[in-house]
Design a protein around this motif. Sequence first.
Motif, short mmCIF file in Angstrom:
data_model
loop_
_atom_site.label_atom_id
_atom_site.label_comp_id
_atom_site.label_asym_id
_atom_site.label_seq_id
_atom_site.Cartn_x
_atom_site.Cartn_y
_atom_site.Cartn_z
N ALA A 226 -39.18 25.64 -60.65
CA ALA A 226 -39.26 24.62 -61.71
C ALA A 226 -37.89 24.38 -62.34
O ALA A 226 -37.68 23.34 -62.98
CB ALA A 226 -40.25 25.05 -62.78
N GLY A 227 -36.96 25.34 -62.20
CA GLY A 227 -35.62 25.18 -62.73
C GLY A 227 -35.15 26.27 -63.66
O GLY A 227 -33.97 26.33 -64.01
N PHE A 228 -36.07 27.15 -64.09
CA PHE A 228 -35.68 28.21 -65.01
C PHE A 228 -34.77 29.22 -64.30
O PHE A 228 -35.04 29.63 -63.18
CB PHE A 228 -36.93 28.93 -65.54
N ALA A 229 -33.70 29.61 -64.97
CA ALA A 229 -32.72 30.52 -64.37
C ALA A 229 -32.93 31.96 -64.81
O ALA A 229 -32.78 32.89 -64.02
CB ALA A 229 -31.30 30.07 -64.71
N SER A 230 -33.27 32.17 -66.09
CA SER A 230 -33.46 33.53 -66.62
C SER A 230 -34.95 33.79 -66.78
O SER A 230 -35.62 33.16 -67.60
CB SER A 230 -32.75 33.66 -67.98
N ILE A 231 -35.47 34.70 -65.98
CA ILE A 231 -36.91 34.96 -65.92
C ILE A 231 -37.13 36.47 -65.87
O ILE A 231 -36.51 37.16 -65.06
CB ILE A 231 -37.55 34.34 -64.65
N ASP A 232 -38.00 36.98 -66.72
CA ASP A 232 -38.31 38.41 -66.62
C ASP A 232 -39.59 38.72 -67.37
O ASP A 232 -40.06 37.93 -68.20
CB ASP A 232 -37.17 39.26 -67.17
N VAL A 233 -40.14 39.89 -67.07
CA VAL A 233 -41.30 40.42 -67.79
C VAL A 233 -40.79 41.18 -69.00
O VAL A 233 -39.92 42.03 -68.89
CB VAL A 233 -42.12 41.37 -66.88
N TRP A 234 -41.32 40.87 -70.18
CA TRP A 234 -40.93 41.62 -71.37
C TRP A 234 -42.04 42.54 -71.85
O TRP A 234 -41.80 43.44 -72.66
CB TRP A 234 -40.51 40.67 -72.51
N PHE A 235 -43.26 42.36 -71.34
CA PHE A 235 -44.38 43.22 -71.74
C PHE A 235 -45.36 43.32 -70.58
O PHE A 235 -45.65 42.33 -69.91
CB PHE A 235 -45.11 42.65 -72.96
N GLN A 236 -45.87 44.54 -70.37
CA GLN A 236 -46.94 44.72 -69.39
C GLN A 236 -47.82 45.87 -69.81
O GLN A 236 -47.34 46.92 -70.26
CB GLN A 236 -46.40 44.98 -67.99
N CYS A 237 -49.13 45.69 -69.70
CA CYS A 237 -50.10 46.76 -69.87
C CYS A 237 -51.19 46.56 -68.83
O CYS A 237 -51.92 45.56 -68.86
CB CYS A 237 -50.70 46.75 -71.28
N PHE A 238 -51.27 47.49 -67.88
CA PHE A 238 -52.21 47.39 -66.76
C PHE A 238 -51.97 46.08 -66.02
O PHE A 238 -50.86 45.81 -65.59
CB PHE A 238 -53.66 47.53 -67.21
#
Length: 247
Positions: A226-238
């Motif tokens: 889509a064009g986003f350059a900075s992508i990451d997970v900041w939270f995860q639970c299960f």
Amino acid sequence: MKDDPDTAPRRDRLFAKPMDNISGFVFDESVASVFPDMIRRSVPGYATIISNTGLLAARYAQPDSRCYDLGCSLGASTVAIASSVRDIEYELIGVDNSQAMLDKCKQHLATIAIDAELRCEDIESTEVSEASVVVLNFTLQFVQPALRAELLKRIYAGMRPGGILVLSEKIRFEDPHLQELNTDLHHNFKAAHGYSDLEISQKRSALENVMLPESISEHRQRLSNAGFASIDVWFQCFNFVSMVAIR
């Protein structure tokens, strides 16, 4: 002081009795009436995601821009944004295709004096423009997979440089062992919060062809496309995650 029985959240018992025919999950009046209890007991880390959505909005909201809560339901993320973004002028817009959810959202926002434009429409047709913050908290998973890429491209095109997309989803794991493990952990979470095996099973059947989770890698790739350059997970639970993507 105890909650007023007329305003206290109702306990979710929608799937407590055996059902001969389980229809697809719908965000109707019955769901709207118990939604705060339902999501609190069904989504691990939900309160953390919502509160930090507000903090993320406070960091990235730009003056004279728009902040969108797409799939706003009863307005939890809308409230989080309004409560955190205070020192600039901006427009706050909540969108949901369930009138029952929006009616209760409107009532709730009125009681706490939050001013937001609420739109009853499918997010696939929502016009996004001049956005510095866009929130998709547990919404994209209810959009048909074939429509998700185009939706994210439209969101990207309607965002200002430096804006943020917050995307929270239930995910599936590509590794079968991890999928089984996290499914069981989620089941245990719901059981620990008072849901019976019958309730868990029947709700899973209702959601089976309505909520369609994907892997983190699929989300990353679509956001990148889509064009986003900075992508990451900041939270995860299960098997629940929240990601950020910066325009």
